[in-house]
Design an enzyme around this catalytic site. Sequence first.
Site, PDB file in Angstrom:
ATOM      1  N   ARG A  64       0.792  -1.231   0.000  1.00 50.83           N
ATOM      2  CA  ARG A  64       0.000   0.000   0.000  1.00 50.83           C
ATOM      3  C   ARG A  64       0.825   1.281   0.000  1.00 50.83           C
ATOM      4  NH1 ARG A  64      -2.447  -3.437  -1.661  1.00 50.83           N
ATOM      5  NH2 ARG A  64      -4.376  -4.346  -0.876  1.00 50.83           N
ATOM      6  N   SER A 115     -10.957   1.269   2.762  1.00 49.25           N
ATOM      7  CA  SER A 115     -10.180   0.767   3.906  1.00 49.25           C
ATOM      8  C   SER A 115      -9.416   1.914   4.553  1.00 49.25           C
ATOM      9  CB  SER A 115      -9.182  -0.297   3.460  1.00 49.25           C
ATOM     10  OG  SER A 115      -9.852  -1.445   3.039  1.00 49.25           O
ATOM     11  N   GLU A 185      -4.246   4.020   5.677  1.00 53.74           N
ATOM     12  CA  GLU A 185      -4.095   4.032   4.220  1.00 53.74           C
ATOM     13  C   GLU A 185      -4.574   5.366   3.682  1.00 53.74           C
ATOM     14  OE1 GLU A 185      -5.579   0.867   1.686  1.00 53.74           O
ATOM     15  OE2 GLU A 185      -5.523  -0.511   3.370  1.00 53.74           O
TER      16      GLU A 185
END
Length: 192
Positions: A64, A115, A185
């Site tokens: 990520r 997310s 994130e």
Amino acid sequence: IAAERGWSGLEWAAGIPGTVGGAVVMYAGAHKLCAADVLLDAHVLTTDQEHEIMSNGQLGFQYRTSVLQGSKRLVTQATFQLQPGHAPEELKARTRSYLEHRHTTQPYNMPNCGSVFRNPGPKTAGWLIEQTGLKGYQIGQAQVAQRHANFILNLGQARANDIRRLIEHVQAQVEHHWALSLHPEVKFMGEF
């Protein structure tokens, strides 16, 4: 459209909120597949207004993240290498399956930013948050989703500060209960 043409490689991305540039910068992925699997290069505009083409290898992909995170460079274009020659009906079915899974396991019925935290492994962020008892926890109009605890919902009038405070509360509680740090994130813009 890719599936309809028999081009395989992006079925996993169905329903992921965001842009192509965001997928490159954030190293998007799902179902053990990711953007780096099919990305050839990205065209980037630098802070000096220079145009640069960065190969997949130059982007420094890790879970990520990429070398573009935290920089002021902007992705203007990306080239993906999909695999032609697949049965369109099979690809469309796989794409539908991924999308249906996302809709049944994630809160698509309410505004959210996807997310919130990276998975710290071996347990997922959602599992840790759920086991800490935070599903449904709310600050202002921001709420940890009941359907998937790694999502924060806007119940209608959530302010950015409500969401930020809720993220910090979740981080503190998970740290206290599990001695693990959750790293967002999502990116915060502006001052809080």
